[in-house]
Design a protein around this motif. Structure first.
Motif, PDB file in Angstrom:
ATOM      1  N   ASP A   7     -24.666 141.499 -22.689  1.00  0.00           N
ATOM      2  CA  ASP A   7     -23.852 141.308 -21.481  1.00  0.00           C
ATOM      3  C   ASP A   7     -24.617 140.511 -20.430  1.00  0.00           C
ATOM      4  N   TRP A  11     -23.726 136.827 -18.990  1.00  0.00           N
ATOM      5  CA  TRP A  11     -23.535 136.667 -17.547  1.00  0.00           C
ATOM      6  C   TRP A  11     -24.394 135.515 -17.015  1.00  0.00           C
ATOM      7  N   ASP A  14     -23.079 132.121 -18.252  1.00  0.00           N
ATOM      8  CA  ASP A  14     -21.879 131.693 -17.528  1.00  0.00           C
ATOM      9  C   ASP A  14     -22.203 130.990 -16.210  1.00  0.00           C
TER      10      ASP A  14
END
Length: 76
Positions: A7, A11, A14
């Motif tokens: 995750d 993140w 992105d």
């Protein structure tokens, strides 16, 4: 919500190319702050191109340090 390493990696991925601020715990009540641009993302680390001339041109950080709260990352 607790994030896991995939995750955190997603993140960070992105926000590739974004302005970033990293605050690193440097011991007793001391912190180091890094401002720059997120320029590269690798499987284990991410690279920040730093704005300040009194610091090295680049700094690398691991995703594990985010997980263990050794660093705090903020995107501008």
């Amino acid at each position: 919500m607790q994030m896991n390493l995939p995750d955190i990696r997603n993140w960070i991925q992105d926000h590739l190319g974004s302005d970033i601020k990293v605050v690193e715990q440097a011991g007793r009540k001391r912190t180091n702050e890094y401002d720059g641009v997120l320029v590269e993302v690798f499987p284990a680390v991410f690279i920040v191109d730093l704005d300040s001339s009194d610091q090295p041109a680049h700094a690398s950080f691991t995703y594990t340090k985010i997980l263990t709260k050794d660093i705090q990352v903020t995107f501008m």
